[in-house]
Design an enzyme around this catalytic site. Structure first.
Site, short mmCIF file in Angstrom:
data_model
loop_
_atom_site.label_atom_id
_atom_site.label_comp_id
_atom_site.label_asym_id
_atom_site.label_seq_id
_atom_site.Cartn_x
_atom_site.Cartn_y
_atom_site.Cartn_z
NE ARG A 119 107.24 -37.37 0.26
CZ ARG A 119 107.78 -38.55 0.13
NH1 ARG A 119 107.65 -39.24 -0.99
NH2 ARG A 119 108.45 -39.10 1.12
CG LEU A 131 108.08 -38.90 8.80
CD1 LEU A 131 108.40 -39.16 10.27
CD2 LEU A 131 106.63 -39.29 8.49
CG ASN A 187 114.21 -43.35 11.88
OD1 ASN A 187 113.37 -44.19 11.54
ND2 ASN A 187 115.36 -43.21 11.25
CB THR A 188 115.23 -47.63 15.01
OG1 THR A 188 116.36 -48.49 15.07
CG2 THR A 188 114.09 -48.32 14.29
CG HIS A 189 119.79 -45.18 10.13
ND1 HIS A 189 119.18 -45.08 8.89
CD2 HIS A 189 121.11 -45.31 9.88
CE1 HIS A 189 120.10 -45.13 7.95
NE2 HIS A 189 121.29 -45.27 8.52
CB ALA A 193 113.88 -30.96 7.72
CG ASP A 208 118.54 -41.69 8.09
OD1 ASP A 208 117.44 -41.79 8.66
OD2 ASP A 208 118.84 -42.34 7.08
C1 GRF Z 1 115.27 -51.72 10.60
O1 GRF Z 1 116.57 -52.26 10.61
C2 GRF Z 1 115.31 -50.20 10.60
O2 GRF Z 1 116.40 -49.68 11.25
C3 GRF Z 1 115.40 -49.90 9.12
O3 GRF Z 1 114.58 -50.85 8.51
C4 GRF Z 1 114.53 -52.01 9.31
C5 GRF Z 1 113.08 -52.30 9.56
O4 GRF Z 1 112.92 -53.59 10.04
N1 GRF Z 1 115.05 -48.54 8.84
P1 GRF Z 1 111.54 -54.08 10.62
O5 GRF Z 1 110.44 -53.67 9.64
O6 GRF Z 1 111.35 -53.45 11.96
O7 GRF Z 1 111.68 -55.58 10.70
#
Ligand code: GRF
Length: 203
Positions: A70, A98, A110-112, A145, A148
């Protein structure tokens, strides 16, 4: 007056890339202040990479399975990102943790698809439904690290409907996630982002 030079970013994807598409669309306006220098994937053939290529953006693939460890993958990914000299990195549905080479060199947003700290991990939408949450949503945060656990920059809320499935709920989350990600990435690019003492701020 000429627009200032856009801020260069690299976007990482693993799947359908709808968040990436929202960024590509936003970046078409010079006033947005972002240039997507390259899009990286953790595997080939994914829709996210096709979206990038269709927009004329350089793509690269860095697969964990191509490395013995890794740590070697982390170093290779850092090198591929570094080739493009981004100001920061956006993980838009990138489903790999990462490592220190990447996180030590760039701020990564990051988007979660949940209201962190609730429902971290890879199955956030499913987990929120299983827990009977009446509200969930999405979070844009700085990656650290942990899984989320990094400092939160912004969140948007979505009501869970009684007949929601994982797919219907995730689609409604994405409807608020796309504009939130676009807003925060644009502000971070235009105004800068600072991370200190576990707190992230955009002035
Ligand atoms: C998003 O909802 C993101 O938050 C999550 O995975 C999804 C990715 O969707 N981690 P996309 O590939 O942007 O359509």
């Amino acid at each position: 007056m000429t627009a200032p030079e856009p801020t260069g970013i690299v976007v990482l994807v693993s799947g359908s890339g709808t968040n990436l598409q929202a960024l590509i669309d936003a970046a078409a306006d010079p006033a947005y202040g972002v240039r997507i220098l390259a899009v990286g994937g953790d595997r080939a053939g994914i829709t996210g990479l096709h979206r990038a290529a269709a927009a004329g953006i350089t793509v690269f693939v860095c697969r964990v399975e191509d490395f013995d460890t890794r740590a070697e993958w982390d170093a290779a990914l850092a090198e591929r990102i570094g080739d493009h000299e981004p100001a920061f990195v956006v993980s838009a549905g990138f489903m790999k943790l990462l490592g220190p080479q990447v996180l030590g060199r760039w701020t990564v947003l990051n988007t979660h698809p949940a209201l962190l700290p609730s429902f971290p991990g890879a199955h956030a939408v499913r987990d929120a439904l299983a827990a009977g949450a009446q509200q969930t949503g999405c979070t844009v945060h700085v990656v650290d690290a942990g899984i989320d656990t990094g400092p939160v920059l912004a969140q948007a809320t979505v009501d869970v409907e009684p007949d929601d499935t994982e797919d219907t709920l995730h689609e409604r989350i994405k409807a608020v996630e796309h504009p939130l990600l676009v807003e925060i990435v644009g502000r971070a690019a235009r105004e800068g982002i600072t991370v200190s003492d576990g707190k992230a701020t955009i002035p």
